[in-house]
Design a protein around this motif. Sequence first.
Motif, PDB file in Angstrom:
ATOM      1  N   LEU A 204       9.385   4.368   5.139  1.00 45.95           N
ATOM      2  CA  LEU A 204       9.044   5.568   5.914  1.00 45.95           C
ATOM      3  C   LEU A 204      10.136   6.627   5.796  1.00 45.95           C
ATOM      4  CD1 LEU A 204       7.420   4.083   9.142  1.00 45.95           C
ATOM      5  CD2 LEU A 204       6.294   5.158   7.184  1.00 45.95           C
ATOM      6  N   GLU A 205      11.384   6.201   5.713  1.00 46.09           N
ATOM      7  CA  GLU A 205      12.475   7.154   5.499  1.00 46.09           C
ATOM      8  C   GLU A 205      12.328   7.811   4.128  1.00 46.09           C
ATOM      9  OE1 GLU A 205      15.699   9.546   5.969  1.00 46.09           O
ATOM     10  OE2 GLU A 205      14.606   8.387   7.474  1.00 46.09           O
ATOM     11  N   TYR A 206      11.917   7.033   3.137  1.00 50.61           N
ATOM     12  CA  TYR A 206      11.675   7.560   1.792  1.00 50.61           C
ATOM     13  C   TYR A 206      10.560   8.609   1.834  1.00 50.61           C
ATOM     14  CZ  TYR A 206      11.156   7.228  -3.329  1.00 50.61           C
ATOM     15  OH  TYR A 206      11.113   7.490  -4.674  1.00 50.61           O
ATOM     16  N   TYR A 207       9.484   8.332   2.561  1.00 52.10           N
ATOM     17  CA  TYR A 207       8.398   9.305   2.738  1.00 52.10           C
ATOM     18  C   TYR A 207       8.932  10.566   3.419  1.00 52.10           C
ATOM     19  CZ  TYR A 207       4.185   6.675   1.393  1.00 52.10           C
ATOM     20  OH  TYR A 207       3.188   6.040   0.688  1.00 52.10           O
ATOM     21  N   ASN A 208       9.732  10.378   4.437  1.00 50.18           N
ATOM     22  CA  ASN A 208      10.250  11.509   5.202  1.00 50.18           C
ATOM     23  C   ASN A 208      11.074  12.451   4.335  1.00 50.18           C
ATOM     24  OD1 ASN A 208      10.713  12.851   7.828  1.00 50.18           O
ATOM     25  ND2 ASN A 208      12.827  12.213   7.515  1.00 50.18           N
ATOM     26  N   ILE A 209      11.821  11.880   3.404  1.00 46.24           N
ATOM     27  CA  ILE A 209      12.659  12.683   2.506  1.00 46.24           C
ATOM     28  C   ILE A 209      11.809  13.463   1.504  1.00 46.24           C
ATOM     29  CG2 ILE A 209      14.343  12.514   0.602  1.00 46.24           C
ATOM     30  CD1 ILE A 209      15.633  10.192   2.174  1.00 46.24           C
TER      31      ILE A 209
ATOM     32  N   PHE B 207       0.828  -1.205   0.000  1.00 43.57           N
ATOM     33  CA  PHE B 207       0.000   0.000   0.000  1.00 43.57           C
ATOM     34  C   PHE B 207       0.862   1.255   0.000  1.00 43.57           C
ATOM     35  CE2 PHE B 207      -2.250   3.468   1.965  1.00 43.57           C
ATOM     36  CZ  PHE B 207      -3.550   3.375   1.512  1.00 43.57           C
ATOM     37  N   LEU B 208       1.829   1.325   0.916  1.00 47.29           N
ATOM     38  CA  LEU B 208       2.670   2.516   1.024  1.00 47.29           C
ATOM     39  C   LEU B 208       3.450   2.773  -0.249  1.00 47.29           C
ATOM     40  CD1 LEU B 208       4.066   2.163   4.661  1.00 47.29           C
ATOM     41  CD2 LEU B 208       2.396   3.832   3.840  1.00 47.29           C
ATOM     42  N   LEU B 209       3.964   1.715  -0.857  1.00 46.34           N
ATOM     43  CA  LEU B 209       4.744   1.900  -2.080  1.00 46.34           C
ATOM     44  C   LEU B 209       3.841   2.305  -3.242  1.00 46.34           C
ATOM     45  CD1 LEU B 209       7.723   1.786  -2.641  1.00 46.34           C
ATOM     46  CD2 LEU B 209       7.484  -0.582  -3.393  1.00 46.34           C
ATOM     47  N   GLN B 210       2.660   1.689  -3.358  1.00 46.24           N
ATOM     48  CA  GLN B 210       1.735   2.062  -4.425  1.00 46.24           C
ATOM     49  C   GLN B 210       1.224   3.498  -4.244  1.00 46.24           C
ATOM     50  OE1 GLN B 210       0.848   0.279  -7.232  1.00 46.24           O
ATOM     51  NE2 GLN B 210       2.479  -1.095  -6.555  1.00 46.24           N
ATOM     52  N   LEU B 211       1.065   3.916  -2.989  1.00 43.17           N
ATOM     53  CA  LEU B 211       0.591   5.280  -2.721  1.00 43.17           C
ATOM     54  C   LEU B 211       1.549   6.328  -3.264  1.00 43.17           C
ATOM     55  CD1 LEU B 211      -1.527   7.089  -1.308  1.00 43.17           C
ATOM     56  CD2 LEU B 211      -0.159   6.889   0.784  1.00 43.17           C
ATOM     57  N   THR B 212       2.846   6.018  -3.301  1.00 43.89           N
ATOM     58  CA  THR B 212       3.809   6.999  -3.816  1.00 43.89           C
ATOM     59  C   THR B 212       3.574   7.336  -5.283  1.00 43.89           C
ATOM     60  OG1 THR B 212       5.495   5.339  -4.403  1.00 43.89           O
ATOM     61  CG2 THR B 212       5.583   6.247  -2.169  1.00 43.89           C
ATOM     62  N   LYS B 213       2.873   6.457  -6.011  1.00 44.14           N
ATOM     63  CA  LYS B 213       2.518   6.782  -7.405  1.00 44.14           C
ATOM     64  C   LYS B 213       1.624   8.015  -7.450  1.00 44.14           C
ATOM     65  CE  LYS B 213       2.737   2.040  -9.227  1.00 44.14           C
ATOM     66  NZ  LYS B 213       1.958   0.934  -9.853  1.00 44.14           N
ATOM     67  N   PHE B 214       0.725   8.139  -6.477  1.00 46.57           N
ATOM     68  CA  PHE B 214      -0.214   9.266  -6.434  1.00 46.57           C
ATOM     69  C   PHE B 214       0.412  10.492  -5.779  1.00 46.57           C
ATOM     70  CE2 PHE B 214      -2.575   5.300  -6.407  1.00 46.57           C
ATOM     71  CZ  PHE B 214      -3.474   5.490  -7.439  1.00 46.57           C
ATOM     72  N   LEU B 215       1.442  10.270  -4.976  1.00 44.75           N
ATOM     73  CA  LEU B 215       2.105  11.374  -4.289  1.00 44.75           C
ATOM     74  C   LEU B 215       3.248  11.959  -5.120  1.00 44.75           C
ATOM     75  CD1 LEU B 215       2.246   9.865  -0.681  1.00 44.75           C
ATOM     76  CD2 LEU B 215       0.569  11.477  -1.611  1.00 44.75           C
ATOM     77  N   GLY B 216       3.637  11.248  -6.190  1.00 48.09           N
ATOM     78  CA  GLY B 216       4.606  11.802  -7.129  1.00 48.09           C
ATOM     79  C   GLY B 216       6.051  11.387  -6.929  1.00 48.09           C
ATOM     80  N   PHE B 217       6.302  10.332  -6.124  1.00 48.37           N
ATOM     81  CA  PHE B 217       7.697   9.923  -5.962  1.00 48.37           C
ATOM     82  C   PHE B 217       7.874   8.398  -5.955  1.00 48.37           C
ATOM     83  CE2 PHE B 217       5.908  10.971  -1.808  1.00 48.37           C
ATOM     84  CZ  PHE B 217       6.275   9.914  -0.986  1.00 48.37           C
ATOM     85  N   TYR B 218       7.090   7.732  -6.797  1.00 48.18           N
ATOM     86  CA  TYR B 218       7.283   6.288  -6.961  1.00 48.18           C
ATOM     87  C   TYR B 218       8.677   6.038  -7.529  1.00 48.18           C
ATOM     88  CZ  TYR B 218       6.245   1.433  -8.238  1.00 48.18           C
ATOM     89  OH  TYR B 218       6.250   0.057  -8.345  1.00 48.18           O
ATOM     90  N   PRO B 219       9.390   5.015  -7.033  1.00 49.07           N
ATOM     91  CA  PRO B 219      10.745   4.752  -7.533  1.00 49.07           C
ATOM     92  C   PRO B 219      10.792   4.605  -9.050  1.00 49.07           C
ATOM     93  CG  PRO B 219      10.299   3.435  -5.580  1.00 49.07           C
ATOM     94  CD  PRO B 219       9.004   4.101  -5.938  1.00 49.07           C
TER      95      PRO B 219
END
Length: 236
Positions: free
Chosen positions: A212-217, A138-150
């Motif tokens: 979570l560190e990735y989110y924090n950055i 979920f957290l990794l897929q959410l980054t697609k919508f937040l704009g920083f998916y790997p």
Amino acid sequence: MLVKTQAIVFSAIKYQEKSLVVKCFTEDFGLKTYFVPNAFSGKKNNQKIAFFQPLTFLEIEANHKNQTLNYFKEIKIEYPFQSIPFVITKSSIAIFLAEILNHAIKEEEKNQSLFTFLKTALIWLDTHNETQNFHLVFLLQLTKFLGFYPAKSQQELPFFELTEGIFSIVETPSCLTEYETLLLKKTMELKFDSSQKMFTNTERQLLLKNILEYYNIHLHGFKKPNSLAVLKEVFS
């Protein structure tokens, strides 16, 4: 303006003695905040509070004003959860993810694809038993919508650079180790219904720490959820 829409509860904060301030992500209007007077008083107070548990799906009729706070006119539960409130692992995941979403999503406009992702994912959590990897996917897929998916380009390279969100041939101080990068690559390939035995508990803890560190950055003002300790305990 009187509107009707579906909504997902992100947070509910007590205001003074009797009221609540409720933050919801709505299907048609993005993030909205509502004031609920007398939530803790009256004959139906328990019912009112039940509406605002983390990630509850609501169908609402509300007065949207140009001010920060809006008001519900009518409200009902759109999809009653069958297991999330009653299974400790699932309720812990829900509380944790609600905190993440509350900090991460700031959109005050319609985002149908994000709303659909959230609703589909949470119904999956509610209707499946094996969910050990759910929060990671979920957290990794959410980054697609937040704009920083790997970035998937050059995914064969051995190190993942957290600041730029790319894979690298050189290990810098802001890179995951080769082993951590391998775990991340495996997570990127997972779906919710992939084998839950993909990782050990230790690997899940390491993955969660790095995500979570990735989110924090990448998210300004991001705070690690208070419920993180409880989640770790549940999955230890």
